[in-house]
Design a protein around this motif. Structure first.
Motif, PDB file in Angstrom:
ATOM      1  N   LYS A  82       0.830  -1.210   0.000  1.00  0.00           N
ATOM      2  CA  LYS A  82       0.000   0.000   0.000  1.00  0.00           C
ATOM      3  C   LYS A  82       0.859   1.252   0.000  1.00  0.00           C
ATOM      4  N   ALA A  83       1.959   1.227   0.752  1.00  0.00           N
ATOM      5  CA  ALA A  83       2.848   2.388   0.790  1.00  0.00           C
ATOM      6  C   ALA A  83       3.477   2.635  -0.573  1.00  0.00           C
ATOM      7  N   ILE A  84       3.813   1.561  -1.280  1.00  0.00           N
ATOM      8  CA  ILE A  84       4.378   1.708  -2.625  1.00  0.00           C
ATOM      9  C   ILE A  84       3.335   2.272  -3.573  1.00  0.00           C
ATOM     10  N   LEU A  85       2.105   1.801  -3.473  1.00  0.00           N
ATOM     11  CA  LEU A  85       1.039   2.279  -4.366  1.00  0.00           C
ATOM     12  C   LEU A  85       0.667   3.738  -4.097  1.00  0.00           C
ATOM     13  N   THR A  86       0.827   4.201  -2.856  1.00  0.00           N
ATOM     14  CA  THR A  86       0.466   5.586  -2.549  1.00  0.00           C
ATOM     15  C   THR A  86       1.404   6.587  -3.214  1.00  0.00           C
ATOM     16  N   THR A  87       2.596   6.149  -3.611  1.00  0.00           N
ATOM     17  CA  THR A  87       3.516   7.067  -4.285  1.00  0.00           C
ATOM     18  C   THR A  87       3.057   7.380  -5.702  1.00  0.00           C
ATOM     19  N   LYS A  88       2.270   6.510  -6.315  1.00  0.00           N
ATOM     20  CA  LYS A  88       1.778   6.637  -7.694  1.00  0.00           C
ATOM     21  C   LYS A  88       2.910   6.743  -8.697  1.00  0.00           C
TER      22      LYS A  88
END
Length: 146
Positions: A82-88
């Motif tokens: 999720k943290a990786i995906l929040t960077t977009k």
């Protein structure tokens, strides 16, 4: 004969009373002295009586028991994704946890030079350390062809 059987019965009675069973006060003693420290209990045994274990008190401790450890590792892997995906900017790849070390692979669109990869790894490492401070995180970023 009667005297002999009474004598044998008396000997059996005396032998039975001489059993050396550890009582309440002798159970924590070894051959030298009283043992004040019990090393047979884990930190997660919850002996405080309040139902709060060591892992519940400090979120940076990885739990000792297997069931909670697997559940927490799965939730930590999900948290990292999720943290990786929040960077977009990145797409999550493989996420591995080995004891206190987390290895993360992420993908970024386009071709990346070595310096761009290192800069992307630093940015993503910073995000992941804030999301999961309990792990020593190793980040690898790979560029993908469009």
């Amino acid at each position: 004969m009667k005297k002999g059987s009474v004598f044998i019965l008396f000997l059996i009675l005396l032998a039975g009373c001489n059993q050396n069973v550890d009582g309440l006060y002798e159970q924590d003693e070894d051959q030298h002295a009283r043992a004040f420290v019990n090393n047979n209990q884990s930190l997660d045994s919850g002996t405080g009586g309040t139902g709060v274990t060591m892992s519940d008190q400090n979120p940076n401790l990885v739990p000792v028991d297997k069931e909670r450890s697997q559940r927490n590792q799965k939730s930590d892997v999900d948290q990292a994704r999720k943290a990786i995906l929040t960077t977009k900017e990145f797409k999550p790849g493989s996420v591995w946890i080995n004891a206190g070390e987390m290895t993360v692979t992420a993908y970024k669109n386009g071709y990346l030079t070595n310096s761009e990869e290192r800069a992307a790894e630093r940015r993503l490492h910073h995000v992941l350390v804030h999301a999961l401070p309990r792990y020593d995180i190793n980040v690898h970023v790979e560029g993908t062809e469009k």
